[in-house]
Scaffold this motif. Structure first.
Motif, mmCIF file in Angstrom:
data_model
loop_
_atom_site.group_PDB
_atom_site.id
_atom_site.type_symbol
_atom_site.label_atom_id
_atom_site.label_comp_id
_atom_site.label_asym_id
_atom_site.label_seq_id
_atom_site.Cartn_x
_atom_site.Cartn_y
_atom_site.Cartn_z
ATOM 1 N N ARG A 358 0.833 -1.209 0.000
ATOM 2 C CA ARG A 358 0.000 0.000 0.000
ATOM 3 C C ARG A 358 0.864 1.254 0.000
ATOM 4 O O ARG A 358 0.556 2.240 -0.666
ATOM 5 C CB ARG A 358 -0.945 -0.026 1.207
ATOM 6 C CG ARG A 358 -2.012 -1.118 1.053
ATOM 7 C CD ARG A 358 -3.093 -1.036 2.126
ATOM 8 N NE ARG A 358 -2.738 -1.706 3.360
ATOM 9 C CZ ARG A 358 -2.955 -2.994 3.613
ATOM 10 N NH1 ARG A 358 -3.546 -3.767 2.717
ATOM 11 N NH2 ARG A 358 -2.616 -3.529 4.775
ATOM 12 N N ALA A 359 1.978 1.216 0.728
ATOM 13 C CA ALA A 359 2.886 2.370 0.722
ATOM 14 C C ALA A 359 3.432 2.602 -0.689
ATOM 15 O O ALA A 359 3.459 3.737 -1.172
ATOM 16 C CB ALA A 359 4.031 2.144 1.712
ATOM 17 N N SER A 361 2.087 1.747 -3.480
ATOM 18 C CA SER A 361 1.062 2.287 -4.372
ATOM 19 C C SER A 361 0.783 3.752 -4.052
ATOM 20 O O SER A 361 0.305 4.497 -4.902
ATOM 21 C CB SER A 361 -0.206 1.433 -4.335
ATOM 22 O OG SER A 361 -0.861 1.610 -3.105
ATOM 23 N N GLU A 362 1.116 4.194 -2.855
ATOM 24 C CA GLU A 362 1.050 5.629 -2.522
ATOM 25 C C GLU A 362 2.384 6.329 -2.808
ATOM 26 O O GLU A 362 2.616 7.458 -2.398
ATOM 27 C CB GLU A 362 0.666 5.825 -1.056
ATOM 28 C CG GLU A 362 -0.727 5.299 -0.704
ATOM 29 C CD GLU A 362 -1.833 5.993 -1.498
ATOM 30 O OE1 GLU A 362 -1.732 7.224 -1.684
ATOM 31 O OE2 GLU A 362 -2.773 5.288 -1.941
ATOM 32 N N LEU A 363 3.300 5.616 -3.485
ATOM 33 C CA LEU A 363 4.552 6.196 -3.991
ATOM 34 C C LEU A 363 5.553 6.584 -2.897
ATOM 35 O O LEU A 363 6.215 7.626 -2.959
ATOM 36 C CB LEU A 363 4.263 7.396 -4.906
ATOM 37 C CG LEU A 363 3.319 7.107 -6.075
ATOM 38 C CD1 LEU A 363 3.116 8.350 -6.916
ATOM 39 C CD2 LEU A 363 3.824 5.951 -6.939
ATOM 40 N N GLU A 396 8.100 14.997 1.452
ATOM 41 C CA GLU A 396 6.978 14.453 0.685
ATOM 42 C C GLU A 396 6.797 12.959 0.992
ATOM 43 O O GLU A 396 5.680 12.463 1.141
ATOM 44 C CB GLU A 396 7.212 14.665 -0.819
ATOM 45 C CG GLU A 396 6.153 14.071 -1.734
ATOM 46 C CD GLU A 396 4.746 14.596 -1.460
ATOM 47 O OE1 GLU A 396 4.610 15.731 -0.963
ATOM 48 O OE2 GLU A 396 3.774 13.839 -1.727
ATOM 49 N N ARG A 400 3.466 11.107 2.617
ATOM 50 C CA ARG A 400 2.765 9.954 2.046
ATOM 51 C C ARG A 400 2.725 8.791 3.037
ATOM 52 O O ARG A 400 1.701 8.127 3.196
ATOM 53 C CB ARG A 400 3.472 9.506 0.762
ATOM 54 C CG ARG A 400 3.403 10.539 -0.362
ATOM 55 C CD ARG A 400 4.261 10.134 -1.558
ATOM 56 N NE ARG A 400 4.323 11.211 -2.551
ATOM 57 C CZ ARG A 400 5.092 11.179 -3.640
ATOM 58 N NH1 ARG A 400 5.870 10.125 -3.889
ATOM 59 N NH2 ARG A 400 5.093 12.189 -4.489
ATOM 60 N N SER A 403 0.213 9.289 5.783
ATOM 61 C CA SER A 403 -1.146 9.055 5.293
ATOM 62 C C SER A 403 -1.440 7.556 5.191
ATOM 63 O O SER A 403 -2.532 7.102 5.547
ATOM 64 C CB SER A 403 -1.285 9.772 3.940
ATOM 65 O OG SER A 403 -2.218 9.129 3.130
ATOM 66 N N VAL A 404 -0.454 6.783 4.742
ATOM 67 C CA VAL A 404 -0.633 5.331 4.667
ATOM 68 C C VAL A 404 -0.858 4.745 6.064
ATOM 69 O O VAL A 404 -1.748 3.921 6.274
ATOM 70 C CB VAL A 404 0.593 4.662 3.987
ATOM 71 C CG1 VAL A 404 0.533 3.140 4.115
ATOM 72 C CG2 VAL A 404 0.676 5.076 2.524
ATOM 73 N N THR A 407 -4.296 5.532 7.349
ATOM 74 C CA THR A 407 -5.289 4.653 6.728
ATOM 75 C C THR A 407 -5.254 3.256 7.363
ATOM 76 O O THR A 407 -6.288 2.651 7.640
ATOM 77 C CB THR A 407 -5.022 4.539 5.209
ATOM 78 O OG1 THR A 407 -4.957 5.856 4.668
ATOM 79 C CG2 THR A 407 -6.110 3.741 4.518
#
Lengths: 435, 435
Positions: A358-359, A361-363, A396, A400, A403-404, A407
């Motif tokens: 998931r991380a 895919s969140e770049l 940045e 990200r 945020s991961v 979630t």
């Protein structure tokens, strides 16, 4: 149709022929993920790549060209198995701030200090011998110990490094189990991956335990010159030249692509290491040794280390500030005083390996904690490297990642648990070229 | 007073701690002799050093400088554990004359092909596994096999290389003794040290035996482009990509000081080799790989190999002519069609190891034959290398050697025997930097 093995790879006709030690050589499932993570849009906080772009390339190009013209027929020839004598003398100077005092005869130049790790283990460890390591420990060392079928035992550490009492207890437990402890592997300064530095008094205690127990200390010290306040902690080897094999490297102070590292070893061990090195590679590259020797002799290398130190301090600051601002409650991290890494503990219930797809895919990419353990621990941990990306990219990346994690926490609160991937035993770590 | 061990070296407090495999790591007594032999007044026919002074140093200096300016931040960085993809593609082209056809994925770049030898053995051989080798065999390979506690069995060879019938018999004898043959190590082309080349029909027969017996062939081919008539013998690997690991090297065609070699391996083995390489050195040097890649891409490398080939042919001719003119009756030698070496058999009763101190005092050096055997054979043999000295020096060296042999014969005739030094088991070979 071609026969398929259960894992989907091609059937290997040699599968029954490999040595027992080769069983440790298995590629991890997250390796494939890291191939994705090397795409430029991903902020990688995973790899431990030094920021070599800060090197004075024009000046290095000129001095290497001069070296080839002046002494090319030496640099391009086979060399000594122990390494170039001039370079071994220069290495003494490079180590001087650590308090290590030695003779050029005590130094063995290797193809990166990784190779020194391999050779020491090859020379010292029979299958089943126990190596004591920090919890967590450097993944490249764990790979070496496994490849020689050592048993690895982790010793608890905290913000002051490996805990001497825990070391003594672990040694006692190993002996009680009928196994043979052989050596203590430690990265006391700017630890990879933990990001902490062992205090001097603890170093003394670890040395005393090693002396009392008759165990070799393998002191791995690639980051020693990269302390953010400019201080260089005194090496354990500085206090005892007989009990310690000290490993150093130019990978972080000059350039990792040259693959030049070294070991400083007691006389008898040094003799074995040279013979083992000759069997393994005949000799280290005269060419890269000449490049390093020329660089140390003619470039302002200490000033360049200052440049790296300042650059990594800025990145460390960017990481810590954004972690402080953005990480959800319950997330903890170490505060490195030097080196490349901070070690993060996720909120209760989160799993860094499960979270990685998931991380990505969140770049944003990191290395999950389990790879730094030989015993399945580390699921709640991850390693963040701040050495390679620019500060703005680090911020940045942390944004990200925060945020991961948020979630993940929400999913956990909604469904009572997070998805947990199977953790294969062993390393899930990519090679260091994946930034 | 310091405690002294029986051999006069300092007592090693770690002596009881080494791994069992480290018992093979002993320095030979003739090593000290070779330190003397490196003095300039000695004509050394001992070391296998390529004549790198023939390289276009100015041009290499310019192109390396350009490489650093243009792609220094790649060359100075960590790289892939398998090696640089561009270089792996170029290696396919370099091998093309041997008939080896492969994919860049099949190639693993290593720190010299010595390291590939080490990794294949590490991945394949448990202690006690049997490796079949030529009689004599490359000393660096014997060191590797010993360092992993393999049993080595020599297979008879003649002027046409390893004898297939002898191979089949040796395998049968090994199986009858309850031991497990694991692989066949061979240098079919311009053999080190024997100086002979295996015929194509024998290669086919060796391959058929390996296929039938389920044994891996480890084909070591560093000299393939150095045939004096320009022909490149077809590699065993060209006929079977599943049964053979093929080793190649730039040490003899470009420069040994770069330490760039490679293995071509079947899929499953290649995967293991990459993982073993990562454990051992993380990755080969991007820097030296970039130097090689730049050289192959921008220099007339095939013409340079022609230069080397002509130069070594002249030296081979100087050696053979002076052997023919000067050697006493009863002395025999092989006639190499390429590569660096001729293998000499002394007259009956002479001992090459015993003779070495006298040869060195007469200012000529060679490598005694016993180092190329694991079983004490080779006392009557020695290896002459013609790769490094100029033709006039070679002639002078042979003149000195012939005189030493004549004196030995006279001593033998007078006293009925020559002095015989103790032959320690194992290698008496110096590292290759000793010319």
């Amino acid at each position: 149709m071609e026969a398929q093995s259960p894992k989907g790879s091609r059937l290997d006709p040699w599968i029954d022929e490999y040595a027992v030690r080769a069983q440790s050589l298995t590629a991890s499932e997250i390796r494939a993920l890291f191939a994705v993570a090397s795409r430029p849009e991903v902020v990688s906080l995973a790899g431990g790549m030094p920021f070599v772009s800060a090197l004075p390339l024009q000046s290095i190009a000129d001095s290497v060209a001069k070296m080839i013209r002046d002494q090319g027929s030496y640099a391009l020839q086979y060399g000594s198995g122990q390494g170039d004598l001039t370079l071994r003398g220069q290495i003494l100077d490079v180590m001087s701030d650590t308090g290590v005092s030695a003779h050029p005869d005590d130094v063995v130049v290797t193809t990166g200090s990784q190779m020194a790790l391999d050779l020491v283990t090859k020379v010292f460890c029979d299958p089943g011998d126990v190596v004591l390591v920090e919890a967590p420990s450097y993944v490249g060392a764990l790979s070496v110990f496994r490849s020689y079928q050592c048993d690895v035992e982790h010793v608890a550490m905290d913000d002051d490094g490996m805990i001497p009492e825990a070391l003594a207890e672990t040694i006692a437990a190993v002996r009680a189990s009928g196994r043979r402890p052989k050596m203590i592997y430690t990265v006391p300064t700017y630890h990879n991956p933990a990001g902490v530095t062992q205090t001097q008094s603890r170093r003394d205690q670890v040395l005393e335990i090693a002396q009392r127990e008759g165990l070799l200390i393998l002191e791995d010290d690639p980051y020693c010159l990269l302390g953010f306040d400019g201080a260089v902690p005194t090496a354990i080897r500085a206090r005892d030249s007989d009990q310690v094999v000290y490993l150093g490297s130019f990978s972080k102070t000059i350039a990792s692509g040259l693959r030049v590292g070294w070991a400083v070893a007691p006389h008898g061990i040094r003799e074995k290491l040279v013979l083992a090195a000759e069997a393994a590679v005949l000799c280290p590259s005269n060419f890269t040794q000449s490049v390093v020797s020329e660089y140390l002799g003619n470039e302002p290398w200490r000033e360049q280390v200052d440049v790296f130190r300042g650059l990594y301090r800025d990145r460390r600051d960017a990481l810590l500030e954004s972690l402080q601002q953005l990480m959800p409650p319950g997330t903890h991290w170490t505060v490195p005083a030097g080196g490349f890494y901070s070690w993060v503990t996720l909120p209760e219930g989160l799993d860094a390996t499960a979270m990685l797809p998931r991380a990505i895919s969140e770049l944003v990419a990191y290395v999950p904690g389990t790879g730094f353990f030989d015993n399945g621990d580390g699921a709640q941990n991850l390693r963040l490297s701040y050495c390679y990306p620019e500060p703005e990219r680090i911020r940045e990346g942390v944004r990200r990642l925060a945020s991961v994690i948020e979630t993940e926490i929400e999913i956990g609160q909604t469904f009572g648990t997070t998805n947990t991937l199977h953790h294969p035993h062993g390393s899930g770590i990519p090679t260091p070229d994946i930034a």
